[in-house]
Enzyme design. Structure first.
Site, PDB file in Angstrom:
ATOM      1  N   CYS A 150       0.812  -1.225   0.000  1.00 44.12           N
ATOM      2  CA  CYS A 150       0.000   0.000   0.000  1.00 44.12           C
ATOM      3  C   CYS A 150       0.843   1.272   0.000  1.00 44.12           C
ATOM      4  O   CYS A 150       0.346   2.352  -0.307  1.00 44.12           O
ATOM      5  CB  CYS A 150      -0.958   0.003   1.181  1.00 44.12           C
ATOM      6  N   HIS A 184      -3.238   7.217   2.770  1.00 43.44           N
ATOM      7  CA  HIS A 184      -3.697   5.935   2.222  1.00 43.44           C
ATOM      8  C   HIS A 184      -5.095   5.664   2.770  1.00 43.44           C
ATOM      9  O   HIS A 184      -5.328   5.725   3.977  1.00 43.44           O
ATOM     10  CB  HIS A 184      -2.710   4.836   2.642  1.00 43.44           C
ATOM     11  N   ASN A 222     -10.361   0.162   0.153  1.00 43.60           N
ATOM     12  CA  ASN A 222      -8.901   0.270   0.248  1.00 43.60           C
ATOM     13  C   ASN A 222      -8.297  -0.277  -1.039  1.00 43.60           C
ATOM     14  O   ASN A 222      -8.339  -1.478  -1.291  1.00 43.60           O
ATOM     15  CB  ASN A 222      -8.454  -0.537   1.478  1.00 43.60           C
TER      16      ASN A 222
HETATM   17  O1  UT7 Z   1      -3.977  -1.121   3.568  1.00 47.33           O
HETATM   18  C1  UT7 Z   1      -3.123  -1.597   4.565  1.00 47.33           C
HETATM   19  C2  UT7 Z   1      -3.545  -2.921   4.973  1.00 47.33           C
HETATM   20  N1  UT7 Z   1      -4.688  -3.098   5.798  1.00 47.33           N
HETATM   21  C3  UT7 Z   1      -5.266  -2.250   6.668  1.00 47.33           C
HETATM   22  O2  UT7 Z   1      -5.006  -1.085   6.746  1.00 47.33           O
HETATM   23  C4  UT7 Z   1      -6.304  -2.826   7.603  1.00 47.33           C
HETATM   24  C5  UT7 Z   1      -6.287  -2.173   8.944  1.00 47.33           C
HETATM   25  N2  UT7 Z   1      -7.278  -2.769   9.827  1.00 47.33           N
HETATM   26  C6  UT7 Z   1      -8.601  -2.506   9.753  1.00 47.33           C
HETATM   27  O3  UT7 Z   1      -9.045  -1.714   8.934  1.00 47.33           O
HETATM   28  C7  UT7 Z   1      -9.509  -3.176  10.756  1.00 47.33           C
HETATM   29  O4  UT7 Z   1      -8.711  -3.878  11.700  1.00 47.33           O
HETATM   30  C8  UT7 Z   1     -10.550  -4.147  10.111  1.00 47.33           C
HETATM   31  C9  UT7 Z   1     -11.607  -3.339   9.341  1.00 47.33           C
HETATM   32  C10 UT7 Z   1      -9.886  -5.144   9.214  1.00 47.33           C
HETATM   33  C11 UT7 Z   1     -11.287  -4.885  11.232  1.00 47.33           C
HETATM   34  O5  UT7 Z   1     -11.907  -3.958  12.104  1.00 47.33           O
HETATM   35  P1  UT7 Z   1     -11.664  -4.053  13.690  1.00 47.33           P
HETATM   36  O6  UT7 Z   1     -12.446  -2.966  14.273  1.00 47.33           O
HETATM   37  O7  UT7 Z   1     -10.189  -4.066  13.935  1.00 47.33           O
HETATM   38  O8  UT7 Z   1     -12.347  -5.427  14.021  1.00 47.33           O
HETATM   39  P2  UT7 Z   1     -11.716  -6.641  14.825  1.00 47.33           P
HETATM   40  O9  UT7 Z   1     -10.879  -7.473  13.934  1.00 47.33           O
HETATM   41  O10 UT7 Z   1     -11.130  -6.142  16.105  1.00 47.33           O
HETATM   42  O11 UT7 Z   1     -13.040  -7.452  15.181  1.00 47.33           O
HETATM   43  C12 UT7 Z   1     -14.021  -6.937  16.107  1.00 47.33           C
HETATM   44  C13 UT7 Z   1     -15.215  -7.853  16.069  1.00 47.33           C
HETATM   45  C14 UT7 Z   1     -14.842  -9.324  16.195  1.00 47.33           C
HETATM   46  O12 UT7 Z   1     -15.874  -9.965  16.907  1.00 47.33           O
HETATM   47  P3  UT7 Z   1     -15.698 -10.327  18.461  1.00 47.33           P
HETATM   48  O13 UT7 Z   1     -14.451 -11.193  18.518  1.00 47.33           O
HETATM   49  O14 UT7 Z   1     -15.503  -9.009  19.158  1.00 47.33           O
HETATM   50  O15 UT7 Z   1     -16.953 -11.023  18.789  1.00 47.33           O
HETATM   51  C15 UT7 Z   1     -14.865  -9.819  14.770  1.00 47.33           C
HETATM   52  O16 UT7 Z   1     -15.133 -11.179  14.661  1.00 47.33           O
HETATM   53  O17 UT7 Z   1     -15.906  -7.711  14.817  1.00 47.33           O
HETATM   54  C16 UT7 Z   1     -15.997  -8.991  14.182  1.00 47.33           C
HETATM   55  N3  UT7 Z   1     -15.834  -8.765  12.746  1.00 47.33           N
HETATM   56  C17 UT7 Z   1     -16.879  -8.520  11.954  1.00 47.33           C
HETATM   57  N4  UT7 Z   1     -18.215  -8.448  12.179  1.00 47.33           N
HETATM   58  C18 UT7 Z   1     -19.010  -8.180  11.143  1.00 47.33           C
HETATM   59  C19 UT7 Z   1     -14.688  -8.715  12.031  1.00 47.33           C
HETATM   60  N5  UT7 Z   1     -14.976  -8.451  10.750  1.00 47.33           N
HETATM   61  C20 UT7 Z   1     -16.329  -8.330  10.678  1.00 47.33           C
HETATM   62  C21 UT7 Z   1     -17.216  -8.043   9.618  1.00 47.33           C
HETATM   63  N6  UT7 Z   1     -18.544  -7.974   9.884  1.00 47.33           N
HETATM   64  N7  UT7 Z   1     -16.797  -7.832   8.363  1.00 47.33           N
END
Ligand code: UT7
Length: 322
Positions: free
Chosen positions: A111, A248, A278
């Site tokens: 990225c 980004h 993204n």
């Molecule tokens: O471009 C450079 C590369 N990548 C990035 O920049 C990505 C950077 N990271 C992010 O944007 C975020 O970490 C994500 C959007 C990928 C995930 O969001 P988050 O707020 O960090 O979610 P999380 O992984 O901490 O998950 C929180 C909860 C979890 O449930 P529990 O364990 O709290 O019950 C996940 O299972 O949300 C759940 N979850 C979802 N629920 C509904 C994770 N993805 C989803 C989803 N829909 N798509």
């Protein structure tokens, strides 16, 4: 001596995919995706390739700069999702747009790739090897994404952005910083793949992009403010003198976290991730082109471009608009 951006361009696949459509594939919702990322939709390839998208963006950037393809001396494509190992995407673009006099090659810094390519162009021009460059960021990440993994498939989109840069005596790029940390490589990994996504046809072998989203999230919020401050110091520009911060477009909450740490109002962080998702190395030039076309970039404006991604890599660039 430096380089200035004379023209910008972009290209997107024709197929737009809504959050609702993704919610039919994995357990998620439009509400969750919007709240946690700021994304409402993205464009997904149904045949467009890294090279075809980059060629469209490059062609537009040349027209915007009022330059012809045979004037281009260096052609760089930043990508981590090319269809072919050889020939590289940049050589395919060269053939497509007719930039027969250019030296063309690809560069992969995920990225942060567009920024690293821009810095490479700057170094070549500053050293007197070339006088100008066409620099693109182009990705078709939809073929690397597991459309059954809600942690990644909600996030990414396909597209390309490009700029034409040329040597200038005043203004242009004022400061640049790049960092890489291979020790953290494991937090975002992927293997090379053919064009393949849900809207094309399903690929069952399971070798998809793998991401520790939280780790990248906190890396970006911690590291990018420092990287921006470092680049501003090199440029001799104060934070308060920057008009716009083009980051980004990974996640709205990451951008909010960075704006808070820097103490800079969100109004100075334009965004288009709501419609694009993204797009990895394409996100910064896509945003730049959008602002340029809307007439929101005026001569003398100070911009900071900054990105981060797999590697881990990150960088920041301070520039004065032409
Ligand atoms: O471009 C450079 C590369 N990548 C990035 O920049 C990505 C950077 N990271 C992010 O944007 C975020 O970490 C994500 C959007 C990928 C995930 O969001 P988050 O707020 O960090 O979610 P999380 O992984 O901490 O998950 C929180 C909860 C979890 O449930 P529990 O364990 O709290 O019950 C996940 O299972 O949300 C759940 N979850 C979802 N629920 C509904 C994770 N993805 C989803 C989803 N829909 N798509």
């Amino acid at each position: 001596m430096s380089i200035r951006i004379l023209g910008t361009g972009s290209a997107l696949p024709s197929r737009a995919v809504t959050n609702e459509e993704i919610a039919e594939l994995v357990e998620t919702s439009d509400e969750w995706i919007r709240e946690r990322t700021g994304i409402a939709g993205r464009h997904v390839s149904t045949g467009e390739t890294v090279a075809s998208l980059a060629a469209g963006a490059c062609d537009m950037a040349l027209r915007n700069a009022r330059k012809s393809a045979d004037e281009v001396e260096l052609l760089l494509v930043a990508t981590c999702s090319p269809e072919d190992v050889a020939p590289c995407a940049a050589c395919q673009v060269q053939k497509e747009i007719g930039a027969g006099n250019a030296v063309a090659f690809d560069l992969n810094a995920a990225c942060a790739g567009f920024l690293f390519a821009l810095h490479t162009a700057w170094a070549y021009v500053e050293s007197g090897i070339y006088r100008n460059a066409l620099v693109a960021g182009s990705e078709v990440l939809s073929k690397l994404v597991d459309w059954k993994d809600r942690g990644t498939c909600i996030l990414f989109g396909d597209g390309a952005g490009a700029v034409f840069v040329e040597k200038c005596e005043e203004g242009g790029i004022l400061g640049f910083v790049q960092h890489s940390d291979g020790k953290k490589g494991g937090v975002l990994t992927g293997v090379g793949r053919p064009l393949d996504n849900h809207w094309f046809h399903l690929n069952p072998d399971g070798n998809y992009l793998n991401m520790d989203g939280r780790e990248i999230f906190s890396f970006a919020v911690r590291q990018i403010p420092k990287t921006i401050e470092e680049a501003l110091e090199k440029a001799g520009i104060a934070l308060g003198d920057v008009d716009l911060f083009l980051l980004h477009q990974a996640n709205r909450r990451i951008i909010e976290g960075i704006s808070k740490r820097l103490g800079v109002d969100m109004a100075r962080f334009p965004m288009n991730l709501e419609r694009m998702g993204n797009t990895s190395s394409a996100s910064i030039p896509l945003l730049l082109d959008e602002l340029n076309r809307k007439g929101e970039l005026r001569s003398g404006m100070r911009l900071v471009l900054s990105g981060f991604g797999a590697g881990l890599t990150c960088g920041a660039c301070v520039l004065e608009w032409k």
